[in-house]
Design an enzyme around this catalytic site. Structure first.
Site, PDB file in Angstrom:
ATOM      1  N   TYR A  21       0.788  -1.186   0.102  1.00 56.97           N
ATOM      2  CA  TYR A  21       0.040   0.013  -0.053  1.00 56.97           C
ATOM      3  C   TYR A  21       0.765   1.344   0.041  1.00 56.97           C
ATOM      4  O   TYR A  21       0.684   2.200   0.700  1.00 56.97           O
ATOM      5  CB  TYR A  21      -0.953  -0.125   1.284  1.00 56.97           C
ATOM      6  CG  TYR A  21      -2.136  -0.885   0.714  1.00 56.97           C
ATOM      7  CD1 TYR A  21      -3.302  -0.645   0.256  1.00 56.97           C
ATOM      8  CD2 TYR A  21      -1.922  -2.235   1.406  1.00 56.97           C
ATOM      9  CE1 TYR A  21      -4.133  -1.704  -0.156  1.00 56.97           C
ATOM     10  CE2 TYR A  21      -3.040  -3.243   1.159  1.00 56.97           C
ATOM     11  CZ  TYR A  21      -4.010  -2.743   0.487  1.00 56.97           C
ATOM     12  OH  TYR A  21      -5.095  -3.896   0.287  1.00 56.97           O
ATOM     13  N   TYR A 149     -12.705  -6.702   6.290  1.00 55.84           N
ATOM     14  CA  TYR A 149     -11.528  -6.860   5.210  1.00 55.84           C
ATOM     15  C   TYR A 149     -11.264  -8.397   5.112  1.00 55.84           C
ATOM     16  O   TYR A 149     -11.092  -9.099   6.148  1.00 55.84           O
ATOM     17  CB  TYR A 149     -10.350  -6.060   6.116  1.00 55.84           C
ATOM     18  CG  TYR A 149      -8.983  -6.607   5.268  1.00 55.84           C
ATOM     19  CD1 TYR A 149      -8.737  -5.755   4.101  1.00 55.84           C
ATOM     20  CD2 TYR A 149      -8.157  -7.461   5.756  1.00 55.84           C
ATOM     21  CE1 TYR A 149      -7.768  -6.136   3.386  1.00 55.84           C
ATOM     22  CE2 TYR A 149      -7.060  -7.835   4.655  1.00 55.84           C
ATOM     23  CZ  TYR A 149      -6.880  -7.050   3.653  1.00 55.84           C
ATOM     24  OH  TYR A 149      -5.680  -7.360   2.801  1.00 55.84           O
ATOM     25  N   ASP A 250     -14.257 -15.552   8.697  1.00 54.94           N
ATOM     26  CA  ASP A 250     -12.909 -15.269   8.272  1.00 54.94           C
ATOM     27  C   ASP A 250     -12.195 -15.068   9.739  1.00 54.94           C
ATOM     28  O   ASP A 250     -12.084 -13.967  10.257  1.00 54.94           O
ATOM     29  CB  ASP A 250     -12.921 -14.048   7.392  1.00 54.94           C
ATOM     30  CG  ASP A 250     -11.466 -13.820   7.149  1.00 54.94           C
ATOM     31  OD1 ASP A 250     -10.295 -14.144   7.693  1.00 54.94           O
ATOM     32  OD2 ASP A 250     -11.161 -12.828   6.224  1.00 54.94           O
ATOM     33  N   LYS A 279      -2.754 -16.145   9.136  1.00 55.08           N
ATOM     34  CA  LYS A 279      -1.773 -15.269  10.115  1.00 55.08           C
ATOM     35  C   LYS A 279      -1.244 -15.943  11.448  1.00 55.08           C
ATOM     36  O   LYS A 279      -0.004 -16.372  10.981  1.00 55.08           O
ATOM     37  CB  LYS A 279      -2.725 -13.969  10.730  1.00 55.08           C
ATOM     38  CG  LYS A 279      -3.031 -12.951   9.648  1.00 55.08           C
ATOM     39  CD  LYS A 279      -3.358 -11.712  10.180  1.00 55.08           C
ATOM     40  CE  LYS A 279      -3.151 -10.460   8.734  1.00 55.08           C
ATOM     41  NZ  LYS A 279      -4.341 -10.463   8.225  1.00 55.08           N
TER      42      LYS A 279
HETATM   43  C1  PLP Z   1      -5.027 -10.187   6.981  1.00 53.10           C
HETATM   44  C2  PLP Z   1      -6.244 -11.031   6.821  1.00 53.10           C
HETATM   45  C3  PLP Z   1      -6.552 -11.676   5.681  1.00 53.10           C
HETATM   46  C4  PLP Z   1      -5.528 -11.592   4.272  1.00 53.10           C
HETATM   47  O1  PLP Z   1      -4.388 -12.394   4.708  1.00 53.10           O
HETATM   48  P1  PLP Z   1      -3.029 -12.444   3.767  1.00 53.10           P
HETATM   49  O2  PLP Z   1      -2.278 -13.459   4.418  1.00 53.10           O
HETATM   50  O3  PLP Z   1      -2.694 -11.109   3.912  1.00 53.10           O
HETATM   51  O4  PLP Z   1      -3.539 -12.801   2.382  1.00 53.10           O
HETATM   52  C5  PLP Z   1      -7.711 -11.937   5.404  1.00 53.10           C
HETATM   53  N1  PLP Z   1      -8.936 -11.849   6.247  1.00 53.10           N
HETATM   54  C6  PLP Z   1      -8.455 -11.109   7.275  1.00 53.10           C
HETATM   55  C7  PLP Z   1      -9.674 -11.111   8.379  1.00 53.10           C
HETATM   56  C8  PLP Z   1      -7.255 -10.807   7.516  1.00 53.10           C
HETATM   57  O5  PLP Z   1      -7.123 -10.248   8.707  1.00 53.10           O
END
Ligand code: PLP
Length: 432
Positions: A21, A149, A250, A279
Protein backbone atom coordinates in the site's frame (compact mmCIF):
# COMPACT_ATOMS: atom_id res chain seq x y z
CA UNK A 1 25.91 -2.34 10.63
CA UNK A 2 26.80 1.35 10.56
CA UNK A 3 24.53 4.31 9.99
CA UNK A 4 25.92 4.55 6.46
CA UNK A 5 24.94 0.96 5.79
CA UNK A 6 21.47 1.75 7.19
CA UNK A 7 21.04 4.63 4.77
CA UNK A 8 22.57 2.68 1.87
CA UNK A 9 20.07 -0.16 2.32
CA UNK A 10 17.23 2.36 2.47
CA UNK A 11 18.43 3.91 -0.79
CA UNK A 12 18.73 0.58 -2.60
CA UNK A 13 15.28 -0.39 -1.33
CA UNK A 14 13.82 2.91 -2.49
CA UNK A 15 15.29 2.43 -5.97
CA UNK A 16 13.75 -0.97 -6.61
CA UNK A 17 11.20 -2.19 -4.11
CA UNK A 18 7.51 -1.64 -3.80
CA UNK A 19 6.14 -1.85 -0.24
CA UNK A 20 2.56 -2.71 0.74
CA UNK A 21 0.00 0.00 0.00
CA UNK A 22 2.82 2.41 -0.90
CA UNK A 23 3.78 4.81 -3.68
CA UNK A 24 6.71 3.94 -5.93
CA UNK A 25 7.31 7.59 -6.79
CA UNK A 26 7.31 9.17 -3.38
CA UNK A 27 8.01 6.16 -1.21
CA UNK A 28 7.67 6.64 2.56
CA UNK A 29 10.70 5.86 4.74
CA UNK A 30 11.28 2.21 5.59
CA UNK A 31 13.46 0.95 8.45
CA UNK A 32 16.04 -1.81 7.82
CA UNK A 33 15.80 -4.62 10.39
CA UNK A 34 18.69 -7.04 10.99
CA UNK A 35 17.34 -9.19 13.78
CA UNK A 36 14.18 -9.97 15.72
CA UNK A 37 14.15 -11.79 19.05
CA UNK A 38 11.51 -12.01 21.76
CA UNK A 39 9.41 -8.87 21.40
CA UNK A 40 12.26 -6.74 20.04
CA UNK A 41 13.20 -5.75 16.50
CA UNK A 42 16.81 -4.64 16.04
CA UNK A 43 17.31 -2.01 13.36
CA UNK A 44 20.39 -1.98 11.15
CA UNK A 45 21.85 0.95 13.11
CA UNK A 46 21.56 -0.95 16.40
CA UNK A 47 18.37 0.65 17.73
CA UNK A 48 15.88 -1.70 19.39
CA UNK A 49 12.11 -1.41 19.06
CA UNK A 50 9.42 -3.09 21.18
CA UNK A 51 7.12 -4.70 18.63
CA UNK A 52 3.46 -3.75 19.06
CA UNK A 53 2.28 -5.32 15.80
CA UNK A 54 3.41 -8.97 16.01
CA UNK A 55 4.24 -8.50 12.33
CA UNK A 56 0.66 -7.98 11.23
CA UNK A 57 -0.71 -10.10 14.08
CA UNK A 58 1.21 -13.32 13.25
CA UNK A 59 4.13 -13.52 15.68
CA UNK A 60 2.09 -14.45 18.78
CA UNK A 61 5.08 -16.10 20.51
CA UNK A 62 7.51 -13.31 19.60
CA UNK A 63 10.53 -13.83 17.36
CA UNK A 64 13.38 -16.32 17.26
CA UNK A 65 11.57 -18.74 19.57
CA UNK A 66 13.72 -21.82 20.33
CA UNK A 67 10.79 -24.26 20.03
CA UNK A 68 9.69 -22.91 16.67
CA UNK A 69 13.26 -22.65 15.38
CA UNK A 70 13.80 -26.30 16.33
CA UNK A 71 10.62 -27.37 14.50
CA UNK A 72 11.77 -25.72 11.27
CA UNK A 73 15.28 -27.16 11.56
CA UNK A 74 14.05 -30.69 12.22
CA UNK A 75 11.63 -30.60 9.29
CA UNK A 76 14.28 -29.12 7.01
CA UNK A 77 16.44 -32.21 7.46
CA UNK A 78 13.55 -34.46 6.36
CA UNK A 79 12.12 -32.42 3.49
CA UNK A 80 11.46 -28.75 2.82
CA UNK A 81 8.66 -29.37 0.37
CA UNK A 82 6.83 -31.97 -1.68
CA UNK A 83 3.77 -31.54 -3.85
CA UNK A 84 0.44 -32.36 -2.20
CA UNK A 85 -1.19 -33.85 -5.28
CA UNK A 86 -1.06 -37.61 -4.77
CA UNK A 87 1.34 -37.35 -1.80
CA UNK A 88 0.83 -36.66 1.88
CA UNK A 89 3.00 -36.31 5.00
CA UNK A 90 2.76 -36.40 8.77
CA UNK A 91 3.03 -32.61 9.33
CA UNK A 92 -0.09 -31.99 7.19
CA UNK A 93 -2.06 -34.88 8.72
CA UNK A 94 -1.15 -33.96 12.30
CA UNK A 95 -1.90 -30.27 11.77
CA UNK A 96 -5.27 -31.06 10.17
CA UNK A 97 -6.10 -33.38 13.10
CA UNK A 98 -5.16 -30.68 15.59
CA UNK A 99 -7.17 -27.95 13.84
CA UNK A 100 -10.19 -30.24 13.52
CA UNK A 101 -9.94 -31.11 17.23
CA UNK A 102 -9.75 -27.46 18.30
CA UNK A 103 -12.64 -26.22 16.14
CA UNK A 104 -16.33 -27.29 16.27
CA UNK A 105 -16.92 -30.98 15.47
CA UNK A 106 -18.83 -30.29 12.27
CA UNK A 107 -15.75 -28.66 10.65
CA UNK A 108 -14.12 -31.91 9.61
CA UNK A 109 -12.43 -31.24 6.27
CA UNK A 110 -9.24 -29.14 5.96
CA UNK A 111 -7.88 -27.47 2.83
CA UNK A 112 -4.41 -25.88 3.18
CA UNK A 113 -3.25 -22.91 1.12
CA UNK A 114 -0.45 -20.38 1.24
CA UNK A 115 -1.95 -17.12 2.47
CA UNK A 116 -5.01 -15.65 4.11
CA UNK A 117 -6.33 -14.14 0.90
CA UNK A 118 -6.12 -17.51 -0.82
CA UNK A 119 -7.88 -19.18 2.13
CA UNK A 120 -10.72 -16.70 1.53
CA UNK A 121 -10.69 -17.38 -2.23
CA UNK A 122 -10.94 -21.08 -1.40
CA UNK A 123 -13.89 -20.45 0.94
CA UNK A 124 -15.73 -18.42 -1.72
CA UNK A 125 -15.06 -21.04 -4.39
CA UNK A 126 -16.28 -23.77 -2.04
CA UNK A 127 -19.54 -21.87 -1.53
CA UNK A 128 -20.13 -21.31 -5.25
CA UNK A 129 -19.19 -24.85 -6.22
CA UNK A 130 -21.43 -26.22 -3.47
CA UNK A 131 -24.53 -24.53 -4.89
CA UNK A 132 -23.59 -25.50 -8.45
CA UNK A 133 -23.34 -29.11 -7.32
CA UNK A 134 -26.69 -28.82 -5.59
CA UNK A 135 -28.31 -27.71 -8.86
CA UNK A 136 -28.61 -24.06 -7.87
CA UNK A 137 -25.98 -22.37 -10.05
CA UNK A 138 -27.80 -19.05 -9.64
CA UNK A 139 -26.55 -18.77 -6.06
CA UNK A 140 -23.29 -16.93 -6.84
CA UNK A 141 -23.45 -13.73 -4.82
CA UNK A 142 -21.78 -13.13 -1.49
CA UNK A 143 -23.07 -11.03 1.34
CA UNK A 144 -20.41 -9.25 3.41
CA UNK A 145 -20.40 -6.61 6.13
CA UNK A 146 -19.46 -3.01 5.64
CA UNK A 147 -16.09 -2.22 7.31
CA UNK A 148 -14.95 -5.78 6.59
CA UNK A 149 -11.52 -6.88 5.37
CA UNK A 150 -10.86 -10.28 3.80
CA UNK A 151 -7.68 -9.91 1.74
CA UNK A 152 -6.26 -8.42 -1.43
CA UNK A 153 -6.90 -10.92 -4.24
CA UNK A 154 -9.93 -10.34 -6.47
CA UNK A 155 -12.47 -12.58 -4.80
CA UNK A 156 -11.34 -11.58 -1.32
CA UNK A 157 -11.22 -7.92 -2.33
CA UNK A 158 -14.78 -8.08 -3.67
CA UNK A 159 -16.06 -8.81 -0.14
CA UNK A 160 -13.94 -6.09 1.55
CA UNK A 161 -15.61 -2.80 2.43
CA UNK A 162 -16.33 -1.18 -0.98
CA UNK A 163 -15.24 2.29 0.17
CA UNK A 164 -12.01 1.60 2.10
CA UNK A 165 -11.27 -1.19 -0.41
CA UNK A 166 -11.56 1.39 -3.23
CA UNK A 167 -13.66 -0.92 -5.37
CA UNK A 168 -14.19 1.81 -7.99
CA UNK A 169 -10.51 1.50 -9.05
CA UNK A 170 -11.11 -1.98 -10.43
CA UNK A 171 -14.30 -1.42 -12.39
CA UNK A 172 -16.16 -4.42 -13.75
CA UNK A 173 -13.22 -6.77 -13.11
CA UNK A 174 -14.37 -6.96 -9.51
CA UNK A 175 -17.52 -9.02 -8.95
CA UNK A 176 -20.30 -6.91 -7.41
CA UNK A 177 -21.35 -8.31 -4.03
CA UNK A 178 -23.99 -7.35 -1.49
CA UNK A 179 -23.16 -5.41 1.67
CA UNK A 180 -25.02 -5.30 4.96
CA UNK A 181 -24.55 -2.68 7.66
CA UNK A 182 -21.78 -3.55 10.12
CA UNK A 183 -23.08 -4.73 13.52
CA UNK A 184 -23.28 -2.02 16.15
CA UNK A 185 -24.28 -4.07 19.22
CA UNK A 186 -21.20 -3.89 21.51
CA UNK A 187 -19.45 -7.02 22.86
CA UNK A 188 -21.27 -8.55 25.80
CA UNK A 189 -24.67 -7.15 24.83
CA UNK A 190 -27.69 -8.72 23.16
CA UNK A 191 -28.47 -7.68 19.59
CA UNK A 192 -32.01 -6.65 18.76
CA UNK A 193 -34.07 -7.21 15.62
CA UNK A 194 -33.01 -3.73 14.47
CA UNK A 195 -29.36 -4.87 14.47
CA UNK A 196 -30.25 -7.65 12.02
CA UNK A 197 -32.70 -5.67 9.89
CA UNK A 198 -30.32 -4.78 7.06
CA UNK A 199 -28.92 -8.32 6.81
CA UNK A 200 -32.41 -9.83 6.92
CA UNK A 201 -33.67 -7.50 4.19
CA UNK A 202 -30.71 -8.34 1.91
CA UNK A 203 -31.11 -12.08 2.42
CA UNK A 204 -34.89 -11.92 1.95
CA UNK A 205 -34.56 -10.00 -1.30
CA UNK A 206 -31.66 -12.01 -2.76
CA UNK A 207 -32.17 -15.50 -1.29
CA UNK A 208 -32.08 -17.10 -4.75
CA UNK A 209 -28.73 -15.47 -5.56
CA UNK A 210 -26.79 -15.65 -2.28
CA UNK A 211 -24.20 -18.43 -1.96
CA UNK A 212 -22.80 -17.40 1.41
CA UNK A 213 -22.49 -14.70 4.02
CA UNK A 214 -18.90 -13.96 5.02
CA UNK A 215 -17.97 -12.15 8.25
CA UNK A 216 -15.01 -11.62 10.55
CA UNK A 217 -16.53 -12.86 13.83
CA UNK A 218 -16.51 -10.44 16.82
CA UNK A 219 -13.62 -8.26 15.53
CA UNK A 220 -13.55 -6.50 12.19
CA UNK A 221 -9.80 -6.06 11.76
CA UNK A 222 -8.10 -4.15 8.95
CA UNK A 223 -11.43 -2.60 7.90
CA UNK A 224 -11.66 -0.54 11.09
CA UNK A 225 -10.75 -2.49 14.25
CA UNK A 226 -14.42 -2.66 15.27
CA UNK A 227 -15.63 -5.01 18.03
CA UNK A 228 -19.17 -6.37 18.12
CA UNK A 229 -21.35 -8.74 20.11
CA UNK A 230 -21.06 -12.48 19.60
CA UNK A 231 -24.85 -12.53 19.88
CA UNK A 232 -24.89 -11.12 16.33
CA UNK A 233 -23.36 -14.41 15.15
CA UNK A 234 -26.12 -16.46 16.78
CA UNK A 235 -28.76 -14.41 15.00
CA UNK A 236 -26.81 -14.43 11.75
CA UNK A 237 -26.55 -18.24 11.85
CA UNK A 238 -30.35 -18.40 12.26
CA UNK A 239 -30.87 -16.02 9.31
CA UNK A 240 -28.51 -18.04 7.09
CA UNK A 241 -30.50 -21.19 7.90
CA UNK A 242 -33.79 -19.39 7.31
CA UNK A 243 -32.70 -18.16 3.87
CA UNK A 244 -30.71 -21.29 2.95
CA UNK A 245 -27.28 -19.73 2.53
CA UNK A 246 -23.88 -20.86 3.78
CA UNK A 247 -22.02 -18.98 6.53
CA UNK A 248 -18.27 -18.31 6.33
CA UNK A 249 -16.19 -17.05 9.25
CA UNK A 250 -12.92 -15.36 8.38
CA UNK A 251 -10.84 -15.91 11.54
CA UNK A 252 -7.54 -15.06 9.88
CA UNK A 253 -7.07 -12.15 12.31
CA UNK A 254 -9.00 -13.46 15.32
CA UNK A 255 -7.81 -17.07 15.44
CA UNK A 256 -5.39 -18.51 18.01
CA UNK A 257 -6.32 -16.53 21.07
CA UNK A 258 -6.25 -12.91 19.97
CA UNK A 259 -9.77 -12.06 21.24
CA UNK A 260 -9.38 -13.94 24.53
CA UNK A 261 -10.97 -17.16 23.25
CA UNK A 262 -9.00 -19.64 21.15
CA UNK A 263 -11.23 -18.71 18.20
CA UNK A 264 -13.70 -15.84 18.04
CA UNK A 265 -16.41 -18.42 17.30
CA UNK A 266 -15.91 -19.69 20.86
CA UNK A 267 -17.58 -16.48 22.10
CA UNK A 268 -20.87 -17.67 20.59
CA UNK A 269 -22.86 -20.82 20.07
CA UNK A 270 -23.00 -20.34 16.30
CA UNK A 271 -20.92 -22.57 14.03
CA UNK A 272 -20.11 -21.61 10.43
CA UNK A 273 -20.12 -23.94 7.40
CA UNK A 274 -16.66 -22.74 6.37
CA UNK A 275 -13.83 -21.31 8.51
CA UNK A 276 -10.69 -19.48 7.29
CA UNK A 277 -7.49 -19.49 9.38
CA UNK A 278 -4.14 -17.86 8.67
CA UNK A 279 -1.83 -15.21 10.15
CA UNK A 280 -0.95 -16.59 13.65
CA UNK A 281 -1.30 -20.21 12.43
CA UNK A 282 2.49 -20.60 12.09
CA UNK A 283 3.40 -18.13 14.84
CA UNK A 284 4.59 -15.82 12.07
CA UNK A 285 7.30 -18.16 10.79
CA UNK A 286 6.00 -19.26 7.40
CA UNK A 287 3.11 -18.36 5.16
CA UNK A 288 0.28 -20.87 5.60
CA UNK A 289 -3.49 -20.73 5.77
CA UNK A 290 -6.31 -23.24 6.11
CA UNK A 291 -9.94 -23.37 5.05
CA UNK A 292 -12.06 -25.81 7.07
CA UNK A 293 -15.56 -26.89 6.05
CA UNK A 294 -18.33 -29.20 7.21
CA UNK A 295 -19.60 -32.40 5.63
CA UNK A 296 -22.50 -30.61 3.97
CA UNK A 297 -20.02 -28.54 1.92
CA UNK A 298 -17.42 -31.25 1.25
CA UNK A 299 -20.03 -33.90 0.33
CA UNK A 300 -22.04 -31.44 -1.73
CA UNK A 301 -19.03 -30.38 -3.80
CA UNK A 302 -17.63 -33.90 -4.18
CA UNK A 303 -20.91 -35.37 -5.39
CA UNK A 304 -21.42 -32.63 -7.99
CA UNK A 305 -20.54 -32.30 -11.67
CA UNK A 306 -16.78 -31.85 -11.19
CA UNK A 307 -16.57 -34.59 -8.57
CA UNK A 308 -13.74 -32.62 -6.99
CA UNK A 309 -13.01 -29.24 -5.48
CA UNK A 310 -11.36 -27.15 -8.19
CA UNK A 311 -8.35 -25.66 -6.42
CA UNK A 312 -4.75 -26.74 -5.74
CA UNK A 313 -1.89 -24.39 -4.88
CA UNK A 314 1.68 -25.42 -5.77
CA UNK A 315 2.86 -24.94 -2.21
CA UNK A 316 -0.23 -26.50 -0.63
CA UNK A 317 0.46 -27.95 2.86
CA UNK A 318 4.16 -27.07 2.66
CA UNK A 319 5.85 -29.38 5.22
CA UNK A 320 8.04 -26.67 6.76
CA UNK A 321 4.99 -24.46 7.27
CA UNK A 322 2.84 -27.31 8.63
CA UNK A 323 5.60 -28.37 11.06
CA UNK A 324 6.10 -24.92 12.48
CA UNK A 325 2.31 -24.41 12.66
CA UNK A 326 1.98 -27.61 14.69
CA UNK A 327 4.76 -26.45 17.01
CA UNK A 328 3.21 -22.99 17.33
CA UNK A 329 -0.32 -24.19 18.12
CA UNK A 330 0.99 -26.75 20.63
CA UNK A 331 3.20 -24.11 22.24
CA UNK A 332 0.14 -21.88 22.60
CA UNK A 333 -1.99 -24.62 24.14
CA UNK A 334 0.61 -25.77 26.66
CA UNK A 335 0.89 -22.38 28.33
CA UNK A 336 -1.69 -20.31 30.24
CA UNK A 337 -2.31 -18.23 27.13
CA UNK A 338 -5.77 -17.13 28.20
CA UNK A 339 -4.45 -15.60 31.43
CA UNK A 340 -1.74 -13.92 29.43
CA UNK A 341 -4.17 -12.43 26.92
CA UNK A 342 -6.33 -11.21 29.84
CA UNK A 343 -3.29 -9.58 31.45
CA UNK A 344 -2.39 -7.90 28.13
CA UNK A 345 -5.98 -6.71 27.78
CA UNK A 346 -5.85 -5.13 31.25
CA UNK A 347 -2.42 -3.55 30.59
CA UNK A 348 -3.55 -2.17 27.22
CA UNK A 349 -6.76 -0.81 28.74
CA UNK A 350 -5.03 0.99 31.60
CA UNK A 351 -2.10 2.15 29.44
CA UNK A 352 -4.27 3.58 26.68
CA UNK A 353 -6.94 5.07 28.96
CA UNK A 354 -5.30 8.55 29.15
CA UNK A 355 -5.79 8.90 25.36
CA UNK A 356 -9.55 8.99 25.90
CA UNK A 357 -9.19 12.49 27.35
CA UNK A 358 -7.57 13.93 24.22
CA UNK A 359 -9.85 16.21 22.20
CA UNK A 360 -8.99 14.67 18.81
CA UNK A 361 -9.53 11.08 20.06
CA UNK A 362 -13.03 9.71 19.41
CA UNK A 363 -12.72 6.29 21.07
CA UNK A 364 -10.33 4.05 23.02
CA UNK A 365 -11.16 0.33 23.18
CA UNK A 366 -9.57 -3.01 24.02
CA UNK A 367 -10.60 -6.60 23.45
CA UNK A 368 -8.25 -9.48 24.20
CA UNK A 369 -4.73 -8.59 23.06
CA UNK A 370 -6.00 -5.74 20.87
CA UNK A 371 -5.84 -2.09 21.94
CA UNK A 372 -7.17 0.71 19.74
CA UNK A 373 -7.06 4.51 19.81
CA UNK A 374 -9.46 5.93 17.23
CA UNK A 375 -8.85 9.51 16.09
CA UNK A 376 -11.16 12.03 14.47
CA UNK A 377 -8.85 12.43 11.45
CA UNK A 378 -6.54 10.05 9.58
CA UNK A 379 -2.92 10.09 10.79
CA UNK A 380 -0.12 11.19 8.48
CA UNK A 381 2.07 8.07 8.34
CA UNK A 382 5.12 10.00 7.18
CA UNK A 383 5.18 12.00 10.40
CA UNK A 384 3.88 9.37 12.75
CA UNK A 385 6.05 6.38 11.84
CA UNK A 386 9.41 8.04 12.69
CA UNK A 387 7.91 9.36 15.95
CA UNK A 388 7.19 5.82 17.10
CA UNK A 389 10.67 4.65 16.09
CA UNK A 390 12.20 7.53 18.08
CA UNK A 391 10.17 6.34 21.08
CA UNK A 392 11.61 2.83 20.69
CA UNK A 393 8.39 1.08 19.67
CA UNK A 394 7.06 -0.41 16.46
CA UNK A 395 3.47 0.70 15.93
CA UNK A 396 2.03 1.05 12.45
CA UNK A 397 -1.29 2.89 12.37
CA UNK A 398 -3.72 2.97 9.46
CA UNK A 399 -6.36 5.54 8.62
CA UNK A 400 -7.71 6.99 11.87
CA UNK A 401 -6.51 4.06 13.97
CA UNK A 402 -3.45 3.82 16.18
CA UNK A 403 -3.53 0.30 17.59
CA UNK A 404 -1.44 -2.45 19.19
CA UNK A 405 -1.71 -6.21 18.68
CA UNK A 406 1.49 -7.34 20.45
CA UNK A 407 2.99 -10.84 20.81
CA UNK A 408 1.43 -12.71 23.78
CA UNK A 409 4.84 -12.93 25.47
CA UNK A 410 5.00 -9.13 25.91
CA UNK A 411 5.67 -8.30 29.55
CA UNK A 412 3.83 -5.63 31.51
CA UNK A 413 6.81 -3.25 31.56
CA UNK A 414 7.13 -3.39 27.78
CA UNK A 415 3.37 -2.90 27.43
CA UNK A 416 3.63 0.19 29.64
CA UNK A 417 6.38 1.60 27.37
CA UNK A 418 4.36 0.72 24.27
CA UNK A 419 1.09 2.27 25.44
CA UNK A 420 2.82 5.38 26.85
CA UNK A 421 4.45 5.92 23.45
CA UNK A 422 1.09 5.51 21.72
CA UNK A 423 -0.62 8.01 24.01
CA UNK A 424 2.27 10.53 23.76
CA UNK A 425 2.53 10.32 19.98
CA UNK A 426 -1.25 10.65 19.60
CA UNK A 427 -1.14 13.65 21.96
CA UNK A 428 1.45 15.43 19.79
CA UNK A 429 -0.79 14.95 16.73
CA UNK A 430 -3.45 17.10 18.34
CA UNK A 431 -1.04 19.91 19.05
CA UNK A 432 -1.72 21.86 15.84
C1 PLP B 1 -4.88 -10.39 6.92
C2 PLP B 1 -6.26 -10.87 6.65
C3 PLP B 1 -6.58 -11.53 5.44
C4 PLP B 1 -5.58 -11.69 4.33
O1 PLP B 1 -4.51 -12.50 4.68
P1 PLP B 1 -3.14 -12.44 3.82
O2 PLP B 1 -2.29 -13.49 4.44
O3 PLP B 1 -2.62 -11.04 4.00
O4 PLP B 1 -3.50 -12.72 2.41
C5 PLP B 1 -7.88 -11.97 5.29
N1 PLP B 1 -8.81 -11.80 6.24
C6 PLP B 1 -8.53 -11.19 7.40
C7 PLP B 1 -9.60 -11.04 8.45
C8 PLP B 1 -7.25 -10.69 7.65
O5 PLP B 1 -6.99 -10.04 8.80
Amino acid sequence: MSEDAFAALQARDRALLWHPYASALDAPEVFPVTRASGVRLTLADGRELIDGMASWWCAIHGYNHPTLNAAVRAQLDDMAHVMFGGLTHAPAVELAELLAALTPDSLNRVFFSDSGSVAVEVALKMALQYWHSRGKPGKQKLVALRNGYHGDTFGAMSVCDPVTGMHHLFGDALPAQLFAAAPTCPPGTQCGDEDMADMRALLAEHADEVAAVIVEPVVQGAGGMRFYSADYLVRLRALCDEYDTLLIYDEIATGFGRTGELFALDHADAVPDILCLGKALTGGYMTLAATLCNGRVSHGISSGEAGAFMHGPTFMANPLACSVALASVRLLLEQPWQDNVRRIEADLASGLAPAAGLPHVTNVRTLGAIGVIELAEPVDMRTVQPLFVERGVWVRPFGRLVYAMPPYITGSADLATLTAAMVDVVATLGGN
